[in-house]
Every structure is written in structure tokens, then in C-alpha cells.
Write an enzyme that holds these catalytic residues in place. Sequence first.
Site, PDB file in Angstrom:
ATOM      1  N   HIS A 130       0.844  -1.203   0.000  1.00 54.25           N
ATOM      2  CA  HIS A 130       0.000   0.000   0.000  1.00 54.25           C
ATOM      3  C   HIS A 130       0.873   1.243   0.000  1.00 54.25           C
ATOM      4  O   HIS A 130       2.086   1.179   0.208  1.00 54.25           O
ATOM      5  CB  HIS A 130      -0.918   0.021   1.230  1.00 54.25           C
ATOM      6  CG  HIS A 130      -2.138  -0.816   1.068  1.00 54.25           C
ATOM      7  ND1 HIS A 130      -2.164  -2.149   1.401  1.00 54.25           N
ATOM      8  CD2 HIS A 130      -3.379  -0.524   0.604  1.00 54.25           C
ATOM      9  CE1 HIS A 130      -3.374  -2.647   1.148  1.00 54.25           C
ATOM     10  NE2 HIS A 130      -4.127  -1.679   0.669  1.00 54.25           N
ATOM     11  N   LYS A 134      -0.723   4.828   4.556  1.00 51.48           N
ATOM     12  CA  LYS A 134      -1.613   3.872   5.220  1.00 51.48           C
ATOM     13  C   LYS A 134      -1.144   3.643   6.647  1.00 51.48           C
ATOM     14  O   LYS A 134       0.023   3.326   6.896  1.00 51.48           O
ATOM     15  CB  LYS A 134      -1.666   2.552   4.450  1.00 51.48           C
ATOM     16  CG  LYS A 134      -2.674   1.570   5.042  1.00 51.48           C
ATOM     17  CD  LYS A 134      -3.036   0.472   4.082  1.00 51.48           C
ATOM     18  CE  LYS A 134      -4.071  -0.465   4.676  1.00 51.48           C
ATOM     19  NZ  LYS A 134      -5.331   0.231   5.004  1.00 51.48           N
TER      20      LYS A 134
END
Length: 233
Positions: A130, A134
Site C-alpha cells: 500500500h 496507510k
Amino acid sequence: MKIALLGYGRMGKEIEKIALSRGHEIVIRKDVEDIIDITLADVAIDFSIPTAAYNNITNCIENNVPVIAGTTGWLEKYDDAVAFCNQKQGAFLYASNFSVGVNIFFELNKQLAKMMSNLEDYQISMEEIHHTQKLDAPSGTAITLAEGIIENTSKKGWELGTNLSFENIPIEAKRIPDVPGTHTVWYSSEVDTIEIKHTAHSRKGFALGAVIAAEWIVGKTGVFSMKDVLNIR
């Protein structure tokens, strides 16, 4: 519909674009500390932060506003949210990922786990990638994938890292700039490897799924998932 966006970061802004394009109105854009009147909305969509999610959800339920929750990292209170929703006869839907493709991937993952459950020569491992903003690791999507495997194999749990284990599923979490989300599940043996993978190209799929869920939940009572929205059985 009149929509409250609880959390107005990158996902909130992407949801706003999709919602407006589908003829909806955004009546609340809430950052963490804002005081709001949630009753102005027909439905709320929460993509806030882990420390705010539970209070946002229960505030909606308390005020009879259906709520779609996409924030991860707060799930130690999920059962409390479910109990509160049932007590108040509200409407609540949590998903670790709202993408239509990911929810199909969840079901594919479960079916593969069932097929592989008795093949002990295969080691199971996972990876999720990600963007660097995040906050939680592993991702909620990775945890959902791991839970789908645990339900259908002899695995006992999951652990963050790369150490192979016959008891747990190792999940490697990588953070790379501008990656919306990539999830891979491997079954590896001495002779071959079976791999399933989902790669998101943008946040648009997540945002569209959240808006579709919000459209679906209005007028309903209960605790739901994306399987209900997409009629996946």
C-alpha cells in the site's frame, strides 16, 4: 441522497467525486475534531482514522443514520458496534475493502483454500503493498484474506512478517508511494507455486463500491457486508 463523509482525506474526496457524479449531495465533510449534526444526512460513509471510527459509527446508529464503514485498524471494537446496532435496530455495514473486484477475490481466496486444505506440502504466505500514508499493517483486506484461509484450512492465525509457519499465515506488509493496494496469496511447494493476486489501479474502485453500498443500505435495518450488497453467495 444526502451523504455525510466522516473523514475527508484522499478516500473521502474520491467518494465525493463518485457520489456527485451519481446525483447525490454531500451535506457533511467531517475531519477528526469537527462537531457535526449527523441527522442532516440520509446516510454516512466513514473513512476516518482508527481512533475516530467507533465513535463515528455509534453516533450514526444512535441518531438512526445508516452508516457505511471502511476505516480499518479499529476492529477490536467491531463486535461492540454490531451489538449496539442490533440494540438500536440501526443499519451498519463494515467492509475491509469495498472494491467489487476485491470482494470477488475474497470468494476466490476461500474456494482455493478449501481446495488446498488437505495438501500439506504447500506453505501459505501473503503479501500486501500500500501507499506510505496507510496507518495500519497488515491491511484490513489482508486480514480478511487470512481469515478466509483460516476458516477453510488447519491454519490457526496470521502473523506479520515473512517467517514461514505451519501454524500461522505470514503476511508481509510493504509501504511504497502511490500504490493503491496489491494483495497476493501464495501456496508454495518444492515442485510449484500457485498464486492469486489482486491489483488495484486507483482508489476509484474502492470509492464506487462505498457509494453503491450507501445507496443499497438506505431504508434497511441490520448488520451487513459487501456480500449482501453484491449478492455474492
